[in-house]
Scaffold this motif. Sequence first.
Motif, mmCIF file in Angstrom:
data_model
loop_
_atom_site.group_PDB
_atom_site.id
_atom_site.type_symbol
_atom_site.label_atom_id
_atom_site.label_comp_id
_atom_site.label_asym_id
_atom_site.label_seq_id
_atom_site.Cartn_x
_atom_site.Cartn_y
_atom_site.Cartn_z
ATOM 1 N N CYS A 1 0.811 -1.210 0.000
ATOM 2 C CA CYS A 1 0.000 0.000 0.000
ATOM 3 C C CYS A 1 0.843 1.257 0.000
ATOM 4 O O CYS A 1 0.392 2.303 -0.434
ATOM 5 C CB CYS A 1 -1.019 0.012 1.122
ATOM 6 S SG CYS A 1 -2.638 0.375 0.434
ATOM 7 N N CYS B 1 0.936 1.761 -3.571
ATOM 8 C CA CYS B 1 -0.362 2.137 -4.088
ATOM 9 C C CYS B 1 -0.629 3.619 -3.834
ATOM 10 O O CYS B 1 -0.996 4.364 -4.721
ATOM 11 C CB CYS B 1 -1.412 1.289 -3.374
ATOM 12 S SG CYS B 1 -2.797 0.894 -4.387
ATOM 13 N N ARG C 1 -0.360 6.516 -6.655
ATOM 14 C CA ARG C 1 -1.666 7.046 -7.072
ATOM 15 C C ARG C 1 -1.665 8.566 -7.041
ATOM 16 O O ARG C 1 -2.177 9.221 -7.924
ATOM 17 C CB ARG C 1 -2.776 6.493 -6.189
ATOM 18 C CG ARG C 1 -4.147 6.935 -6.684
ATOM 19 C CD ARG C 1 -5.274 6.412 -5.835
ATOM 20 N NE ARG C 1 -5.346 4.965 -5.888
ATOM 21 C CZ ARG C 1 -5.577 4.199 -4.830
ATOM 22 N NH1 ARG C 1 -5.782 4.750 -3.661
ATOM 23 N NH2 ARG C 1 -5.632 2.894 -4.951
ATOM 24 N N CYS D 1 -9.821 -1.251 -2.197
ATOM 25 C CA CYS D 1 -8.691 -1.794 -2.931
ATOM 26 C C CYS D 1 -8.269 -3.098 -2.248
ATOM 27 O O CYS D 1 -8.082 -3.132 -1.039
ATOM 28 C CB CYS D 1 -7.550 -0.783 -2.892
ATOM 29 S SG CYS D 1 -5.968 -1.463 -3.326
ATOM 30 N N TYR E 1 -5.607 -4.452 -2.222
ATOM 31 C CA TYR E 1 -4.227 -4.381 -1.732
ATOM 32 C C TYR E 1 -4.058 -3.294 -0.682
ATOM 33 O O TYR E 1 -3.029 -2.665 -0.605
ATOM 34 C CB TYR E 1 -3.267 -4.080 -2.895
ATOM 35 C CG TYR E 1 -3.150 -5.205 -3.885
ATOM 36 C CD1 TYR E 1 -3.226 -6.529 -3.484
ATOM 37 C CD2 TYR E 1 -2.930 -4.934 -5.220
ATOM 38 C CE1 TYR E 1 -3.103 -7.554 -4.402
ATOM 39 C CE2 TYR E 1 -2.798 -5.948 -6.145
ATOM 40 C CZ TYR E 1 -2.884 -7.261 -5.729
ATOM 41 O OH TYR E 1 -2.748 -8.260 -6.643
ATOM 42 N N SER E 2 -5.081 -3.018 0.100
ATOM 43 C CA SER E 2 -4.891 -1.924 1.062
ATOM 44 C C SER E 2 -5.167 -2.341 2.496
ATOM 45 O O SER E 2 -6.105 -1.896 3.116
ATOM 46 C CB SER E 2 -5.778 -0.738 0.691
ATOM 47 O OG SER E 2 -7.130 -1.062 0.870
HETATM 48 ZN ZN ZN Z 1 -3.923 0.109 -2.087
#
Ligand code: ZN
Lengths: 134, 343
Positions: free
Chosen positions: B140, B143, B147, B234, B236-237
């Motif tokens: 994260c 991420c 982002r 998400c 993946y968070s």
């Molecule tokens: Zn994420």
Amino acid sequence: MVPLLCLWLVTLNEKTASLPVPMRNSASDDNINMAAPVALHLEFGGGAELLFDGVKEHHVTLPDQLDPWDMKQLLVWIKENLLKERPELFVQGDTVRPGILVLINDADWELMGELQYELQDKDNIVFISTLHGG
Amino acid sequence: MPVLCSSCAEKRAVLKRPKTAHSLCKECFFWAFEEEVHQTIISAQLFNHGETVGIGASGGKDSTVLAHVMKVLNERYNYGLKLMLLSVDEGITGYRDDSLETVKRNQQQYELPLKVVSYEELYGWTMDDIVKQVGLKNNCTFCGVFRRQALDRGAMILKVDKICTGHNADDVAETVLMNVLRGDIARLRRCTAISTASEGEGVVPRCKPLKYAYEKEIVLYAYFKKLDYFSTECIYSPNAYRGHARAFLKDLEAVRPSSIMDVIHSGENLSVREGVKMPVQGTCGRCGYISSQALCKSCVLLEGLNRGLPRLGIGKHHRLHDKILSQQPLTQAEERKIKPLKF
Ligand SMILES: [Zn+2]
Ligand SMILES: [Zn+2]
Ligand SMILES: [Zn+2]
């Protein structure tokens, strides 16, 4: 807590629901004191459906009982009969977890008496999680 | 026992507003919600006539409501803005595909142009590839950092004057809390600002028109308007810390709905004693992005990935940044610290 849930998402989507079908108690026909069964349309959205095998809409019939069903009892019934995963993400104490919105017949349950609301046949109850990504 | 709308006194109320405790019907609620966002925009002078504004669109509830309300207000009050949707494709199989589909439908529903920038085109790595390198625990960091820059880079490609994002009152309150809990004074001071003036080259000014909108109202606005949004986190968070802060706020809100606004208010009115050390903002020596270190976080993470040292940039490795920037070789001990995780 919530994000972990989503790891299941990919697999959950593929599954179809096997709803418990509460059977009408045939003996109850003889019992005039019983309240009529309550058929409800339940809907889970905003990510709350992830706790119910990814299934958003559920048609359920609550079993006969002496007193009318209220929201408080419905939450217990949902926890015992529909909830598939981690009940603490849906209920907290005897109410819904903060951050889950409840609509009774398309109106905020805060206007309808919340836990004390007496369920009527054909009511439409919607639970929307606000805890999932924006 | 239907409750009547306290505003028009004609129709059945559909919600109790957490902010005001008023009971409103659908129409009166839509109007009140939109007017409050309008007031936020006007009083903070978020936009100027003729500007091109990119709406950060994830397909989630906040940005979907933001896009809808911005379009409504732009027409109702003749803001004269050129609106467009700006999306980031992190490259997460099964997650972004669905949410990008939602954004594409929004594009048609709202008739707004859409630009999607992908991690792959910007950085050469998808999130799926990154996770293979760093595991689920640390991803994260990537991420979030990627982002933020991706939106900026997308905005520059599109020559957008400003970006607006769907951060709502609950998000801002949560961020205030998080920064208090982490003792991050610099962020604490910045996080309640409704807009960032340009922070330097390569950074497009950002603003949060929904800053004072409660999450409950955003969700109900989307529900009653039947807006099309996508709802999952998400995958993946796994940010447990933020999750706790959020749950705590929600518990407080259940007891007293104004808690959200109160926390924001506290954050806005904190002043930092003179003499408290603040990080000096500079720019990244490689890409020119705003950074308090020699290399920006994104460049450090990328360098790590490309060198097969994916843990570079996770945790504190600032001392290595200068070495990397000047392309000096790393010692074995340094390399060991930032090697890929063994699975
Ligand atoms: Zn994420
Ligand atoms: Zn009204
Ligand atoms: Zn950089």
